[in-house]
Design an enzyme around this catalytic site. Structure first.
Site, PDB file in Angstrom:
ATOM      1  N   TYR A  51       0.483  -1.349  -0.031  1.00 55.72           N
ATOM      2  CA  TYR A  51       0.057  -0.146   0.088  1.00 55.72           C
ATOM      3  C   TYR A  51       0.608   1.100   0.035  1.00 55.72           C
ATOM      4  O   TYR A  51       1.169   1.664   0.977  1.00 55.72           O
ATOM      5  CB  TYR A  51      -0.888  -0.329   1.336  1.00 55.72           C
ATOM      6  CG  TYR A  51      -1.409  -1.354   1.018  1.00 55.72           C
ATOM      7  CD1 TYR A  51      -2.803  -1.163   0.965  1.00 55.72           C
ATOM      8  CD2 TYR A  51      -0.799  -1.849   2.347  1.00 55.72           C
ATOM      9  CE1 TYR A  51      -4.076  -2.974   1.114  1.00 55.72           C
ATOM     10  CE2 TYR A  51      -2.144  -3.222   2.578  1.00 55.72           C
ATOM     11  CZ  TYR A  51      -3.129  -3.682   2.431  1.00 55.72           C
ATOM     12  OH  TYR A  51      -3.685  -4.656   2.618  1.00 55.72           O
TER      13      TYR A  51
ATOM     14  N   ASP B 103     -12.528  -5.518   3.123  1.00 53.62           N
ATOM     15  CA  ASP B 103     -12.914  -5.336   1.578  1.00 53.62           C
ATOM     16  C   ASP B 103     -13.415  -7.327   0.973  1.00 53.62           C
ATOM     17  O   ASP B 103     -14.105  -6.373   0.424  1.00 53.62           O
ATOM     18  CB  ASP B 103     -11.483  -5.665   1.394  1.00 53.62           C
ATOM     19  CG  ASP B 103     -10.823  -4.096   1.667  1.00 53.62           C
ATOM     20  OD1 ASP B 103     -11.305  -3.231   2.119  1.00 53.62           O
ATOM     21  OD2 ASP B 103      -9.761  -4.346   0.685  1.00 53.62           O
TER      22      ASP B 103
ATOM     23  N   ARG C  21      -5.088 -13.450  -0.266  1.00 53.86           N
ATOM     24  CA  ARG C  21      -5.751 -12.339  -1.105  1.00 53.86           C
ATOM     25  C   ARG C  21      -7.241 -12.724  -1.470  1.00 53.86           C
ATOM     26  O   ARG C  21      -7.657 -13.798  -1.649  1.00 53.86           O
ATOM     27  CB  ARG C  21      -4.688 -11.642  -1.900  1.00 53.86           C
ATOM     28  CG  ARG C  21      -2.734 -10.995  -1.343  1.00 53.86           C
ATOM     29  CD  ARG C  21      -3.682  -9.563  -0.299  1.00 53.86           C
ATOM     30  NE  ARG C  21      -4.186  -8.800  -1.639  1.00 53.86           N
ATOM     31  CZ  ARG C  21      -4.383  -7.190  -0.976  1.00 53.86           C
ATOM     32  NH1 ARG C  21      -4.724  -6.800   0.384  1.00 53.86           N
ATOM     33  NH2 ARG C  21      -5.138  -6.251  -1.337  1.00 53.86           N
TER      34      ARG C  21
ATOM     35  N   GLU D 113      -0.014  -7.804   9.129  1.00 52.15           N
ATOM     36  CA  GLU D 113      -1.246  -6.970   8.822  1.00 52.15           C
ATOM     37  C   GLU D 113      -2.424  -7.843   9.440  1.00 52.15           C
ATOM     38  O   GLU D 113      -3.342  -6.938  10.410  1.00 52.15           O
ATOM     39  CB  GLU D 113      -1.324  -7.091   7.430  1.00 52.15           C
ATOM     40  CG  GLU D 113      -2.610  -6.211   6.678  1.00 52.15           C
ATOM     41  CD  GLU D 113      -2.471  -5.866   5.278  1.00 52.15           C
ATOM     42  OE1 GLU D 113      -2.398  -7.198   4.438  1.00 52.15           O
ATOM     43  OE2 GLU D 113      -3.450  -5.972   4.677  1.00 52.15           O
TER      44      GLU D 113
HETATM   45  C1  GLC Z   1      -6.903  -3.371   2.554  1.00 52.67           C
HETATM   46  C2  GLC Z   1      -7.803  -3.061   3.887  1.00 52.67           C
HETATM   47  C3  GLC Z   1      -8.296  -1.536   3.783  1.00 52.67           C
HETATM   48  C4  GLC Z   1      -7.011  -0.704   5.077  1.00 52.67           C
HETATM   49  C5  GLC Z   1      -6.250  -0.818   3.345  1.00 52.67           C
HETATM   50  C6  GLC Z   1      -4.431  -0.357   3.554  1.00 52.67           C
HETATM   51  O1  GLC Z   1      -8.008  -2.907   1.909  1.00 52.67           O
HETATM   52  O2  GLC Z   1      -8.931  -4.142   3.695  1.00 52.67           O
HETATM   53  O3  GLC Z   1      -9.076  -1.532   5.480  1.00 52.67           O
HETATM   54  O4  GLC Z   1      -7.528   0.380   5.023  1.00 52.67           O
HETATM   55  O5  GLC Z   1      -4.829  -2.363   3.061  1.00 52.67           O
HETATM   56  O6  GLC Z   1      -4.012  -0.875   5.305  1.00 52.67           O
END
Ligand code: GLC
Length: 436
Positions: A25, A166, A201, A399
């Site tokens: 991310y 998600d 995932r 995570e």
């Molecule tokens: C995933 C999680 C979400 C979070 C993102 C960034 O998409 O499901 O809740 O904000 O990752 O960490």
């Protein structure tokens, strides 16, 4: 753990904001950044303010707070700005690319909690508070005016990414009803499954539906009325609305400090808690469920989101007792299981390693902990805290985590490691005893 948590937040800092994790991310995420600010508060108080300010730089003119701010470009991420196509939207900010959907509203309770941390000692604090309050208020106002078409006091989410959870099985029935036979293929564009085990995932089939929705929003020019008319995904999510209720309370408290008129928020708040406790509460099963507004029925799958009304502090004695029973039965068959699986263990869809279909998440546990304390259930709260800190100490700052009893040779830390909110909330737990 303390040192590791600090090092993680330092490593994930990008000079103005924090990435949830460098590999998976690489931008700023909305509710992540709220939880991250709580961790920064103790050792990097100036950064906590910068973090929140950076997030609100992405706020749209209509009040929407996007779920991602793309502060930098990264070829390693899908879907990026080219997919979202928000640059052409009049309400979107200039000079910063953002997504076009939001995430659960955490900033009011985050800012209220900062009051009791070193951040509130900074000379800048008073200015910050006066500056951020109207922005958070504008976000809540956006939700009540754009996402509650029948004036029920419940706002809808228009994408599963808005739920924060998600690939929760709660969204399966909604996605199953979406015809993607003519939608574009996206499997080859995904980057997440290159850096993290694909078994942990969402599937390609799911992803195709996620992107189909984004394509629809872009075609609608992010006009909420058009989306409400056309989109197959309109859900009154119990977590989202519970966090909104909790944030309303904090916003009222912050507003009063500033001498603002808070009657508008009080009206929203009363309607929201009444609606959560009628429309989303199932007295027969003793649990809270999200509601599919498009299909017109409740989604009867037990997920950890169903405990979030405890965090909002809106449950009566019967509801608290029913939730406590579920927590130690359907979510943890015996004491060797760790709390709190994201999906109940007795749900057919339960999967102990797949993201929001079973694994334990630190932010949900942190809210559950405060909800249990606030609900007069200190032993259960202590168990949630103990379980979470045990994971972080034994496995690392992952995570999410496998809730099953340990077995030799099976690792319990999942997804990506060095995850920012796991680090930040560990710091909040270690420094801050006060219930929220
Ligand atoms: C995933 C999680 C979400 C979070 C993102 C960034 O998409 O499901 O809740 O904000 O990752 O960490």
């Amino acid at each position: 753990m303390h040192e590791a948590a600090l090092a993680t937040l330092d490593r994930n800092w990008r000079g103005g904001y924090t990435v949830p994790s460098p590999r998976l991310y690489p931008f700023q995420w909305n509710w992540d950044s709220g939880f991250i600010a709580l961790g920064l508060a103790w050792h990097r108080p100036e950064r906590a303010l910068q973090e929140i300010r950076s997030m609100f730089r992405g706020q749209w003119a209509n009040g929407l707070l996007p779920h991602i701010n793309f502060h930098e470009s990264s070829p390693d991420y899908f879907p990026g700005p080219a997919v979202w196509q928000t640059a052409a939207v009049a309400a979107a900010p200039r000079g910063l690319a953002t997504s076009g959907i939001t995430q659960p509203p955490v900033f009011a309770f985050v800012v209220e909690r900062l009051l009791t941390t070193p951040v509130a000692q900074l000379p800048e604090w008073a200015n910050f508070l006066a500056e951020i309050y109207p922005k958070i208020l504008a976000f809540h106002r956006y939700l009540y005016t754009h996402r509650d078409p029948h004036g029920e006091g419940l706002v809808y989410i228009q994408h599963n990414w808005e739920s924060g959870t998600d690939n929760s099985p709660a969204w399966d029935s909604v996605f199953d009803a979406i015809d993607v036979s003519r939608a574009r293929e996206v499997a080859h564009l995904r980057r997440d499954t290159r850096s993290v085990d694909a078994a942990h995932r969402p599937t390609d089939e799911n992803y195709r539906r996620y992107i189909t929705l984004v394509d629809l929003f872009a075609r609608c020019g992010y006009d909420d009325a058009a989306i409400a008319r056309e989109s197959p995904f309109l859900v009154q999510d119990v977590l989202f609305n519970s966090l909104l209720a909790r944030s309303n309370l904090s916003l009222i408290a912050l507003g009063r400090r500033l001498g603002a008129d808070t009657r508008e928020i009080e009206t929203w708040h009363a309607r929201t808690i009444a609606a959560i406790n009628t429309k989303l509460w199932d007295p027969a099963r003793g649990f809270y469920f999200s509601y599919d507004l498009r299909a017109g029925h409740s989604i009867p799958i037990k997920t950890s989101s169903g405990f979030m009304p405890l965090f909002a502090g809106i449950c009566d004695a019967t509801q608290r007792a029913a939730l406590a029973r579920h927590l130690v039965t359907s979510f943890a068959p015996d004491e060797r299981w760790r709390l709190c699986p994201s999906t109940a263990v007795d749900e057919p869809a339960f999967d102990p390693v797949k993201y929001w279909r079973g694994p334990v998440w630190v932010n949900v546990n942190w809210m559950l902990y405060h909800g249990l304390l606030r609900s007069g259930l200190p032993e259960l709260a202590a168990r949630v805290k103990r379980d979470t800190l045990a994971y972080l100490r034994e496995e690392g700052l992952w995570e999410y985590f496998d809730p099953r009893p340990p077995t030799a040779g099976r690792t319990r830390g999942l997804g990506t490691d060095g995850f920012s909110w796991s680090a930040a909330l560990a710091l909040d737990w270690l420094h801050h005893e006060t219930p929220l």
